[in-house]
Design an enzyme around this catalytic site. Structure first.
Site, PDB file in Angstrom:
ATOM      1  CD  GLU A   1      -5.889   2.053  -0.233  1.00  0.00           C
ATOM      2  OE1 GLU A   1      -5.081   2.871  -0.729  1.00  0.00           O
ATOM      3  OE2 GLU A   1      -5.791   1.601   0.927  1.00  0.00           O
TER       4      GLU A   1
ATOM      5  CG  ASP B   1       4.109  -1.513   6.526  1.00  0.00           C
ATOM      6  OD1 ASP B   1       4.392  -0.313   6.355  1.00  0.00           O
ATOM      7  OD2 ASP B   1       2.955  -1.927   6.736  1.00  0.00           O
TER       8      ASP B   1
ATOM      9  CB  ALA C   1       8.938   3.917  -2.979  1.00  0.00           C
TER      10      ALA C   1
ATOM     11  CG  HIS D   1       7.462   7.054   6.008  1.00  0.00           C
ATOM     12  ND1 HIS D   1       8.036   6.236   6.948  1.00  0.00           N
ATOM     13  CD2 HIS D   1       6.787   6.252   5.152  1.00  0.00           C
ATOM     14  CE1 HIS D   1       7.736   4.976   6.649  1.00  0.00           C
ATOM     15  NE2 HIS D   1       6.973   4.955   5.569  1.00  0.00           N
TER      16      HIS D   1
ATOM     17  CD  GLN E   1       0.468   8.293   6.839  1.00  0.00           C
ATOM     18  OE1 GLN E   1       1.160   7.301   6.826  1.00  0.00           O
ATOM     19  NE2 GLN E   1       0.747   9.329   7.604  1.00  0.00           N
TER      20      GLN E   1
ATOM     21  CD  GLN F   1     -11.259   4.240  11.426  1.00  0.00           C
ATOM     22  OE1 GLN F   1     -12.187   4.763  12.033  1.00  0.00           O
ATOM     23  NE2 GLN F   1     -11.087   4.405  10.128  1.00  0.00           N
TER      24      GLN F   1
END
Length: 275
Positions: free
Chosen positions: A18, A104, A119, A143, A170, A206
């Site tokens: 990605e 978001d 979604a 989530h 995720q 991060q």
């Protein structure tokens, strides 16, 4: 090649990457993609804004050559018209795959377009109008907005029932969370392929940012490293390589690397896996 074909009867896990549209020039990213291409990814996914229209992702898609592409579409701030226009544009490019996301929720309520709320509605919309193969997101630890894991799996079932072909998770740092997720998903009757989302750790900052944005468990080994080092790049490569080796040993169907637009860590991890 579409997602169904890519993930059918694969003896080895599917490798994919990605990237995201850079804020500055595209040239650096295109150079990084040229390095990543040497590892023969099944496809490269490209993040984008609502309906693919809020940034330069469409122009960037045209610049990425000789790679199977999977653009992201989000819908919470998109009209049906804008999504339909975007779908026509990517089909005209010969793209076969798409990742369908809610996106978001914007802080400004006026930016929400109520044509889509979830979604699964976007998945249905795409399925009814195109021949695109559709990927959706899955959350090993749930989530961040979901009240519990049961509710989260019910939401995932709606996306699959609407026409999803593959689930991309995720990122996670604890493989046991992923294995538990797989068990819950299969027990719920969901049989489509699941690819594990892998993000190479680079820094303490991060990790802290990721944990603040999502439900992600940080294993003790990683917590100890965060206390010891500010720069975690080398540790992160070793940690992710061990993670991937264990996933492969346990039959993972795909490894989807969140590259952060840098090839270095991801290529080192893939080299380590082969050793």
């Amino acid at each position: 090649m579409n997602l169904k074909e890519i993930y059918s009867d694969n003896k080895q896990p599917v490798i994919s990457f990605e990237v995201f549209p850079p804020k500055d020039s595209d040239e650096n990213l295109l150079s990084e993609i040229n390095i990543l291409k040497q590892y023969n990814p099944a496809f490269i996914s490209l993040t984008c804004g609502a309906g693919g229209k809020e940034n330069k992702s469409f122009e960037l898609l045209k610049k990425i050559k000789e790679v199977n592409l999977m653009p992201h579409f989000t819908c919470i701030s998109s009209s049906k018209q804008s999504v339909e226009e975007g779908l026509k544009e990517i089909e005209a490019m010969g793209i076969e795959n798409i990742l369908a996301l809610r996106g978001d929720i914007p802080q400004d309520p006026e930016l929400i377009c109520h044509d889509f709320n979830f979604a699964n509605e976007l998945v249905s919309f795409i399925k009814e109008r195109t021949n695109l193969s559709i990927g959706v997101a899955g959350y090993p630890e749930g989530h961040i907005e979901s009240p519990d894991l049961k509710t989260d799996i019910e939401n995932l079932k709606r996306k699959v029932a609407a026409g999803a072909d593959v689930i991309f998770t995720q990122l996670f740092f604890d493989n046991n969370k992923f294995y538990d997720f797989i068990e819950r998903v299969r027990n719920a009757g969901i049989e489509i392929p699941i690819a594990a989302g892998i993000m190479p750790v680079i820094s303490k900052k991060q990790i802290e940012r990721m944990v603040s944005m999502a439900k992600i468990t940080v294993p003790q080994e990683l917590q100890n490293a965060m206390q010891k080092y500010d720069c975690l790049k080398d540790f992160g490569i070793d940690f992710a390589a061990k993670q991937c080796k264990d996933l492969i040993k346990n039959g993972v169907q795909g490894l989807h690397f969140f590259t952060l637009n840098k090839s270095y860590s991801t290529t080192k991890i893939l080299n380590n896996i082969k050793e």
